[in-house]
Design a protein around this motif. Structure first.
Motif, PDB file in Angstrom:
ATOM      1  N   ALA A 118      40.643  17.971 -54.227  1.00  0.00           N
ATOM      2  CA  ALA A 118      41.975  17.365 -54.262  1.00  0.00           C
ATOM      3  C   ALA A 118      43.067  18.430 -54.209  1.00  0.00           C
ATOM      4  CB  ALA A 118      42.116  16.515 -55.523  1.00  0.00           C
ATOM      5  N   SER A 121      43.506  19.615 -50.726  1.00  0.00           N
ATOM      6  CA  SER A 121      44.132  18.570 -49.919  1.00  0.00           C
ATOM      7  C   SER A 121      45.638  18.543 -50.123  1.00  0.00           C
ATOM      8  CB  SER A 121      43.534  17.207 -50.265  1.00  0.00           C
ATOM      9  OG  SER A 121      42.156  17.156 -49.968  1.00  0.00           O
ATOM     10  N   THR A 122      46.086  18.672 -51.368  1.00  0.00           N
ATOM     11  CA  THR A 122      47.529  18.633 -51.641  1.00  0.00           C
ATOM     12  C   THR A 122      48.248  19.854 -51.088  1.00  0.00           C
ATOM     13  OG1 THR A 122      47.157  19.644 -53.816  1.00  0.00           O
ATOM     14  CG2 THR A 122      47.235  17.232 -53.710  1.00  0.00           C
ATOM     15  N   LEU A 139      43.861  13.755 -50.859  1.00  0.00           N
ATOM     16  CA  LEU A 139      45.190  13.344 -51.307  1.00  0.00           C
ATOM     17  C   LEU A 139      46.232  13.843 -50.322  1.00  0.00           C
ATOM     18  CD1 LEU A 139      44.971  14.189 -55.141  1.00  0.00           C
ATOM     19  CD2 LEU A 139      44.898  11.907 -54.104  1.00  0.00           C
ATOM     20  N   PRO A 140      47.410  13.220 -50.286  1.00  0.00           N
ATOM     21  CA  PRO A 140      48.477  13.707 -49.403  1.00  0.00           C
ATOM     22  C   PRO A 140      49.049  15.030 -49.902  1.00  0.00           C
ATOM     23  CG  PRO A 140      49.277  11.916 -50.777  1.00  0.00           C
ATOM     24  CD  PRO A 140      47.795  11.998 -51.003  1.00  0.00           C
ATOM     25  N   GLN A 141      49.704  15.749 -49.007  1.00  0.00           N
ATOM     26  CA  GLN A 141      50.277  17.042 -49.371  1.00  0.00           C
ATOM     27  C   GLN A 141      51.388  16.869 -50.409  1.00  0.00           C
ATOM     28  OE1 GLN A 141      51.733  19.274 -46.065  1.00  0.00           O
ATOM     29  NE2 GLN A 141      52.248  21.088 -47.282  1.00  0.00           N
ATOM     30  N   SER A 142      51.334  17.709 -51.439  1.00  0.00           N
ATOM     31  CA  SER A 142      52.331  17.645 -52.506  1.00  0.00           C
ATOM     32  C   SER A 142      52.305  18.959 -53.265  1.00  0.00           C
ATOM     33  CB  SER A 142      52.049  16.480 -53.449  1.00  0.00           C
ATOM     34  OG  SER A 142      52.846  16.569 -54.621  1.00  0.00           O
ATOM     35  N   ASP A 143      53.411  19.702 -53.213  1.00  0.00           N
ATOM     36  CA  ASP A 143      53.468  20.974 -53.924  1.00  0.00           C
ATOM     37  C   ASP A 143      53.362  20.785 -55.435  1.00  0.00           C
ATOM     38  OD1 ASP A 143      53.735  22.275 -51.507  1.00  0.00           O
ATOM     39  OD2 ASP A 143      55.937  22.378 -51.620  1.00  0.00           O
ATOM     40  N   LEU A 145      51.902  18.276 -57.118  1.00  0.00           N
ATOM     41  CA  LEU A 145      50.557  17.889 -57.488  1.00  0.00           C
ATOM     42  C   LEU A 145      49.583  19.050 -57.319  1.00  0.00           C
ATOM     43  CD1 LEU A 145      48.848  15.587 -58.511  1.00  0.00           C
ATOM     44  CD2 LEU A 145      48.551  14.792 -56.144  1.00  0.00           C
ATOM     45  N   HIS A 146      49.836  19.876 -56.314  1.00  0.00           N
ATOM     46  CA  HIS A 146      48.972  21.048 -56.102  1.00  0.00           C
ATOM     47  C   HIS A 146      49.055  21.998 -57.292  1.00  0.00           C
ATOM     48  CE1 HIS A 146      46.973  24.401 -54.129  1.00  0.00           C
ATOM     49  NE2 HIS A 146      47.986  25.167 -54.486  1.00  0.00           N
TER      50      HIS A 146
END
Length: 199
Positions: A118, A121-122, A139-143, A145-146
């Motif tokens: 995950a 993926s982010t 999961l969609p890209q997200s700084d 969440l990463h």
């Protein structure tokens, strides 16, 4: 009913081996090698900027997915084959600690690869295994969440390493101090004889 001092006496038709099956022992030691390799590769990854960083990342990802599938296989085999009973004279707190530590190890061996997957993926990093197998993004890209997943992966890796050290210390304790057969049940040596199922 447990064996008496004068010799094993059993009243039921079911028997439990004092050792894990050959497949269980093979999976255990194979996973031990993979887990230790993955942990040390992870340490080198975060402490190096050399050109070998990229192949280390690829190997780390491949080992993580391999461990994930191996632990699923191991859970199925364990549910089918069962486990040897713990020694009857094992103190209750040690018995509880053995069960809880094993549950925690299994949980981390499942959670760590999923969190790492995950996390990649982010960050929009491709997860490519064994050279050319590309996994879809989890999961969609997200700084934001990463960052959260990276921190979770890091702290869980430290907890995983601590649990492995505890597991190793417990194995040595059973092998060298108590000498109660617990270590031999997972080692590749030792007699295989029947024992009554745990009550």
């Amino acid at each position: 009913m447990r064996p008496e001092a004068g010799g094993p006496r059993f009243t039921g038709p079911r028997f439990t081996a004092l050792r894990f099956t050959g497949l269980q022992r093979l999976l255990h030691w194979l996973m031990a090698i993979c887990v230790l390799a993955m942990l040390f590769i992870g340490i080198f990854m975060v402490s190096t900027v050399r050109p070998d960083y990229v192949p280390l990342v690829a190997l780390h990802k491949t080992l993580g997915v391999t461990i994930f599938f191996l632990v699923l296989i191991r859970i199925v085999v364990r549910s089918i084959s069962g486990t040897p009973p713990l020694p009857a004279d094992l103190p209750p707190m040690m018995r509880l600690g053995a069960h809880l530590s094993h549950y925690a190890l299994y949980a981390l061996m499942i959670a760590m690869p999923l969190i790492g997957y995950a996390m990649l993926s982010t960050a929009a990093y491709p997860v490519v295994l064994w050279g050319n197998i590309r996994l879809p993004a989890l999961l969609p890209q997200s700084d934001q969440l990463h960052t959260l997943l990276w921190a979770a992966h890091r702290w869980l890796a430290l907890a995983f390493f601590a649990l492995i050290l505890l597991h190793f210390a417990a194995a040595l304790f059973h092998a060298l101090v108590r000498r109660d057969g617990v270590f031999q049940s997972m080692a590749s040596f030792g007699r295989r004889r029947p024992a009554a199922p745990a009550e």
